[in-house]
Motif scaffolding. Structure first.
Motif, mmCIF file in Angstrom:
data_model
loop_
_atom_site.group_PDB
_atom_site.id
_atom_site.type_symbol
_atom_site.label_atom_id
_atom_site.label_comp_id
_atom_site.label_asym_id
_atom_site.label_seq_id
_atom_site.Cartn_x
_atom_site.Cartn_y
_atom_site.Cartn_z
ATOM 1 N N SER A 1 0.826 -1.215 0.000
ATOM 2 C CA SER A 1 0.000 0.000 0.000
ATOM 3 C C SER A 1 0.857 1.260 0.000
ATOM 4 N N GLN A 2 1.955 1.237 0.741
ATOM 5 C CA GLN A 2 2.797 2.428 0.865
ATOM 6 C C GLN A 2 3.786 2.592 -0.287
ATOM 7 N N THR A 3 4.350 1.489 -0.761
ATOM 8 C CA THR A 3 5.416 1.596 -1.770
ATOM 9 C C THR A 3 4.998 1.129 -3.158
ATOM 10 N N GLY A 4 3.895 0.395 -3.252
ATOM 11 C CA GLY A 4 3.445 -0.107 -4.546
ATOM 12 C C GLY A 4 4.068 -1.421 -4.960
ATOM 13 N N ALA A 5 4.963 -1.958 -4.128
ATOM 14 C CA ALA A 5 5.600 -3.240 -4.450
ATOM 15 C C ALA A 5 5.872 -4.005 -3.160
ATOM 16 N N ALA A 6 5.855 -5.316 -3.268
ATOM 17 C CA ALA A 6 6.142 -6.168 -2.113
ATOM 18 C C ALA A 6 7.652 -6.277 -1.919
ATOM 19 N N LEU A 7 8.032 -6.637 -0.711
ATOM 20 C CA LEU A 7 9.447 -6.776 -0.364
ATOM 21 C C LEU A 7 10.167 -7.726 -1.316
ATOM 22 N N TRP A 8 9.550 -8.868 -1.612
ATOM 23 C CA TRP A 8 10.196 -9.869 -2.457
ATOM 24 C C TRP A 8 10.380 -9.361 -3.881
ATOM 25 N N ASP A 9 9.467 -8.566 -4.384
ATOM 26 C CA ASP A 9 9.638 -8.027 -5.733
ATOM 27 C C ASP A 9 10.746 -6.990 -5.776
ATOM 28 N N LYS A 10 10.894 -6.207 -4.727
ATOM 29 C CA LYS A 10 11.987 -5.237 -4.666
ATOM 30 C C LYS A 10 13.333 -5.952 -4.598
ATOM 31 N N ARG A 11 13.425 -6.969 -3.752
ATOM 32 C CA ARG A 11 14.703 -7.680 -3.581
ATOM 33 C C ARG A 11 15.121 -8.440 -4.837
ATOM 34 N N LEU A 12 14.151 -8.961 -5.573
ATOM 35 C CA LEU A 12 14.470 -9.743 -6.771
ATOM 36 C C LEU A 12 14.421 -8.903 -8.043
#
Length: 96
Positions: free
Chosen positions: A51-62
């Motif tokens: 909700s805050q960033t528009g992407a999940a943690l796993w999508d950012k890391r990968l």
């Protein structure tokens, strides 16, 4: 059917290794190994993150992204039929 796909930020499909890593991130960080207390906490944390960033943690890391296409009439009909079938199958299991 739902016109959703996960791709690398370069636009290519994820490799098998990248897909497995993403799955494990979702299993651990997104769903807390499906253990109730962890599941509830991690689900809320993941929801807030998206909700805050528009992407999940796993999508950012990968370095991946989730793309959404436009569903047309046939997609909606097939998705609805599958959903109804699954719901009826679950009702049959619970009731029988």
């Amino acid at each position: 059917i739902l016109r959703i796909r996960v791709v690398h930020s370069e636009g290519r499909f994820l490799t098998l290794t990248e897909s497995l890593k993403r799955y494990l991130y979702v299993l651990v960080r997104g769903m807390g190994f499906m253990l109730f207390p962890l599941f509830a906490i991690f689900f809320v944390l993941s929801f807030v993150e998206v909700s805050q960033t528009g992407a999940a943690l796993w999508d950012k890391r990968l370095n991946s992204e989730v793309q959404h296409g436009i569903m047309q009439g046939m997609h909606v009909a097939v998705a609805s039929a599958i959903g109804a079938f699954v719901a009826l199958a679950l009702l049959a299991l619970v009731g029988g």
